[in-house]
Design a protein around this motif. Structure first.
Motif, PDB file in Angstrom:
ATOM      1  N   UNK A 120       0.831  -1.207   0.000  1.00  0.00           N
ATOM      2  CA  UNK A 120       0.000   0.000   0.000  1.00  0.00           C
ATOM      3  C   UNK A 120       0.866   1.257   0.000  1.00  0.00           C
ATOM      4  N   UNK A 121       1.973   1.239   0.745  1.00  0.00           N
ATOM      5  CA  UNK A 121       2.871   2.398   0.751  1.00  0.00           C
ATOM      6  C   UNK A 121       3.498   2.615  -0.622  1.00  0.00           C
ATOM      7  N   UNK A 122       3.870   1.524  -1.282  1.00  0.00           N
ATOM      8  CA  UNK A 122       4.451   1.655  -2.625  1.00  0.00           C
ATOM      9  C   UNK A 122       3.430   2.233  -3.598  1.00  0.00           C
ATOM     10  N   UNK A 123       2.225   1.752  -3.491  1.00  0.00           N
ATOM     11  CA  UNK A 123       1.179   2.265  -4.378  1.00  0.00           C
ATOM     12  C   UNK A 123       0.909   3.739  -4.097  1.00  0.00           C
ATOM     13  N   UNK A 124       0.909   4.094  -2.817  1.00  0.00           N
ATOM     14  CA  UNK A 124       0.678   5.495  -2.474  1.00  0.00           C
ATOM     15  C   UNK A 124       1.804   6.386  -2.991  1.00  0.00           C
ATOM     16  N   UNK A 125       3.043   5.917  -2.923  1.00  0.00           N
ATOM     17  CA  UNK A 125       4.164   6.714  -3.406  1.00  0.00           C
ATOM     18  C   UNK A 125       4.037   6.955  -4.913  1.00  0.00           C
ATOM     19  N   UNK A 126       3.603   5.959  -5.633  1.00  0.00           N
ATOM     20  CA  UNK A 126       3.385   6.152  -7.068  1.00  0.00           C
ATOM     21  C   UNK A 126       2.292   7.186  -7.326  1.00  0.00           C
ATOM     22  N   UNK A 127       1.246   7.137  -6.511  1.00  0.00           N
ATOM     23  CA  UNK A 127       0.168   8.116  -6.666  1.00  0.00           C
ATOM     24  C   UNK A 127       0.658   9.539  -6.365  1.00  0.00           C
ATOM     25  N   UNK A 128       1.483   9.675  -5.326  1.00  0.00           N
ATOM     26  CA  UNK A 128       1.991  11.005  -4.966  1.00  0.00           C
ATOM     27  C   UNK A 128       2.888  11.578  -6.066  1.00  0.00           C
ATOM     28  N   UNK A 129       3.731  10.734  -6.638  1.00  0.00           N
ATOM     29  CA  UNK A 129       4.594  11.223  -7.714  1.00  0.00           C
ATOM     30  C   UNK A 129       3.763  11.596  -8.938  1.00  0.00           C
ATOM     31  N   UNK A 130       2.726  10.804  -9.226  1.00  0.00           N
ATOM     32  CA  UNK A 130       1.844  11.164 -10.327  1.00  0.00           C
ATOM     33  C   UNK A 130       1.095  12.459 -10.066  1.00  0.00           C
ATOM     34  N   UNK A 131       0.652  12.641  -8.802  1.00  0.00           N
ATOM     35  CA  UNK A 131      -0.034  13.880  -8.417  1.00  0.00           C
ATOM     36  C   UNK A 131       0.866  15.091  -8.593  1.00  0.00           C
ATOM     37  N   UNK A 187     -10.298  17.826  -7.693  1.00  0.00           N
ATOM     38  CA  UNK A 187     -10.479  16.674  -8.576  1.00  0.00           C
ATOM     39  C   UNK A 187      -9.356  15.662  -8.424  1.00  0.00           C
ATOM     40  N   UNK A 188      -8.161  16.122  -8.056  1.00  0.00           N
ATOM     41  CA  UNK A 188      -7.037  15.219  -7.856  1.00  0.00           C
ATOM     42  C   UNK A 188      -7.034  14.579  -6.471  1.00  0.00           C
ATOM     43  N   UNK A 189      -7.750  15.185  -5.514  1.00  0.00           N
ATOM     44  CA  UNK A 189      -7.773  14.672  -4.152  1.00  0.00           C
ATOM     45  C   UNK A 189      -8.863  13.619  -3.925  1.00  0.00           C
ATOM     46  N   UNK A 190      -9.755  13.425  -4.889  1.00  0.00           N
ATOM     47  CA  UNK A 190     -10.934  12.587  -4.640  1.00  0.00           C
ATOM     48  C   UNK A 190     -10.570  11.149  -4.309  1.00  0.00           C
ATOM     49  N   UNK A 191      -9.637  10.575  -5.040  1.00  0.00           N
ATOM     50  CA  UNK A 191      -9.347   9.144  -4.891  1.00  0.00           C
ATOM     51  C   UNK A 191      -8.048   8.867  -4.144  1.00  0.00           C
ATOM     52  N   UNK A 192      -7.566   9.840  -3.403  1.00  0.00           N
ATOM     53  CA  UNK A 192      -6.335   9.629  -2.636  1.00  0.00           C
ATOM     54  C   UNK A 192      -6.633   8.878  -1.338  1.00  0.00           C
ATOM     55  N   UNK A 193      -5.809   7.876  -1.040  1.00  0.00           N
ATOM     56  CA  UNK A 193      -5.975   7.151   0.218  1.00  0.00           C
ATOM     57  C   UNK A 193      -5.093   7.695   1.305  1.00  0.00           C
ATOM     58  N   UNK A 194      -5.027   8.991   1.442  1.00  0.00           N
ATOM     59  CA  UNK A 194      -4.179   9.622   2.451  1.00  0.00           C
ATOM     60  C   UNK A 194      -4.856  10.884   2.957  1.00  0.00           C
ATOM     61  N   UNK A 195      -4.186  11.580   3.880  1.00  0.00           N
ATOM     62  CA  UNK A 195      -4.743  12.784   4.487  1.00  0.00           C
ATOM     63  C   UNK A 195      -4.145  14.031   3.845  1.00  0.00           C
ATOM     64  N   UNK A 196      -4.990  15.024   3.632  1.00  0.00           N
ATOM     65  CA  UNK A 196      -4.556  16.314   3.100  1.00  0.00           C
ATOM     66  C   UNK A 196      -4.613  17.332   4.231  1.00  0.00           C
ATOM     67  N   UNK A 236     -17.610  18.681  -2.578  1.00  0.00           N
ATOM     68  CA  UNK A 236     -18.177  17.473  -1.958  1.00  0.00           C
ATOM     69  C   UNK A 236     -17.130  16.380  -1.684  1.00  0.00           C
ATOM     70  N   UNK A 237     -15.979  16.795  -1.218  1.00  0.00           N
ATOM     71  CA  UNK A 237     -14.962  15.816  -0.849  1.00  0.00           C
ATOM     72  C   UNK A 237     -15.234  15.269   0.548  1.00  0.00           C
ATOM     73  N   UNK A 238     -14.692  14.100   0.843  1.00  0.00           N
ATOM     74  CA  UNK A 238     -14.904  13.432   2.122  1.00  0.00           C
ATOM     75  C   UNK A 238     -14.131  14.163   3.218  1.00  0.00           C
ATOM     76  N   UNK A 239     -14.792  14.639   4.269  1.00  0.00           N
ATOM     77  CA  UNK A 239     -14.080  15.372   5.339  1.00  0.00           C
ATOM     78  C   UNK A 239     -13.104  14.515   6.118  1.00  0.00           C
ATOM     79  N   UNK A 240     -13.251  13.159   6.036  1.00  0.00           N
ATOM     80  CA  UNK A 240     -12.315  12.294   6.782  1.00  0.00           C
ATOM     81  C   UNK A 240     -10.902  12.366   6.230  1.00  0.00           C
TER      82      UNK A 240
END
Length: 278
Positions: A120-131, A187-196, A236-240
């Motif tokens: 999951x961390x590896x996948x998240x790192x790929x998402x962050x670099x893409x973001x 629009x880029x934050x919708x499918x992120x599995x992390x905290x902003x 309408x983003x998720x407040x969590x």
């Protein structure tokens, strides 16, 4: 008679004096001889006979390669034979490899499979670099390089918005020009599995009496909250997946003693954190 006895004594005195004056020549001659011998020896040592050198080298190699010791069964100093006989090891044969016991055999350790969290961390790192790549391209294409700054920091991808681009001086109401940029980020934050994390910052100039905010703490917090409300209420983003904070002038990015430094301190940072949501 007296004149005859005086003349020989005078000659002997002259002869002894002459011999004592020339005595240094003996020491000088010895020194020259020693120097000559020294240089002859140096020349002899510096000249190498290649044929003799090859013969000596070959002889030594044959001696050390021979199977038996030259001292084997020697009589010794006392004339008596050695009590023990011995042989040098045969260099032509190879020693048998030792077999390891079953419990001591070396086992090749296979790489362990990654855990679900590591994947999951590896996948998240790929998402962050893409973001980061997408946001940097958006900023460059819209010529917003002087208002929006994107950086990869240890805590996550940092998106810094200048206060001039988002707010008026001393206010926390969003400018209409910042709407498209915030909508793009949403629009880029919708499918992120992390905290902003949304963080407000100010310079060290005190709030004027005309402002409705008591101090820079209230102003920095209100600005961060305004951006958060845009994401939650309009997009309408998720407040969590969000958190916000106001830091006033406690985390300056520039020197508050200069106008340029104070300008860089008045900002809002949106950080996409490197962490997994539970």
């Amino acid at each position: 008679m007296r004149q005859l006895t005086r003349r020989p004594s005078q000659r002997r005195g002259n002869k002894a004096e002459h011999s004592s004056r020339d005595r240094w020549l003996i020491t000088y001659a010895d020194l020259i001889t020693l120097l000559l011998i020294f240089f002859v020896m140096m020349y002899a040592m510096s000249t190498l006979d290649k044929n003799k050198y090859d013969d000596v080298t070959e002889s030594l190699q044959l001696t050390f390669k021979s199977g038996n010791s030259i001292l084997e069964e020697g009589s010794g100093i006392t004339g008596t034979a050695d009590k023990y006989t011995h042989k040098n090891p045969d260099t032509t044969t190879t020693l048998p490899e030792k077999e390891l016991a079953p419990d001591t055999q070396v086992q090749t350790q296979e790489p362990q499979a990654l855990t679900e969290r590591e994947l999951a961390f590896r996948q998240q790192e790929q998402e962050l670099q893409g973001l980061m790549s997408v946001i940097s391209k958006y900023v460059s294409d819209n010529q917003l390089d002087d208002q929006i700054f994107v950086a990869d920091k240890p805590q996550g991808i940092s998106i810094t918005l200048s206060d001039q681009f988002v707010f008026d001086a001393g206010r926390a109401d969003l400018k209409s020009a910042s709407g498209p940029v915030l909508a793009k980020l949403a629009s880029l934050f919708k499918n992120l599995g992390t905290t902003v994390s949304i963080e407000g910052h100010t310079d060290n100039v005190p709030i004027t009496n005309s402002s409705k905010y008591q101090d820079n703490w209230e102003l920095s917090g209100a600005r961060a909250l305004s951006i958060l409300r845009f994401f939650l209420e309009k997009e309408n983003l998720n407040p969590d997946g969000f958190q916000y904070a106001g830091y006033a002038d406690t985390r300056p990015a520039g020197d508050n003693s200069t106008a340029l430094g104070r300008q860089s301190n008045r900002r809002v940072q949106i950080i996409v954190l490197r962490q997994l949501q539970e």
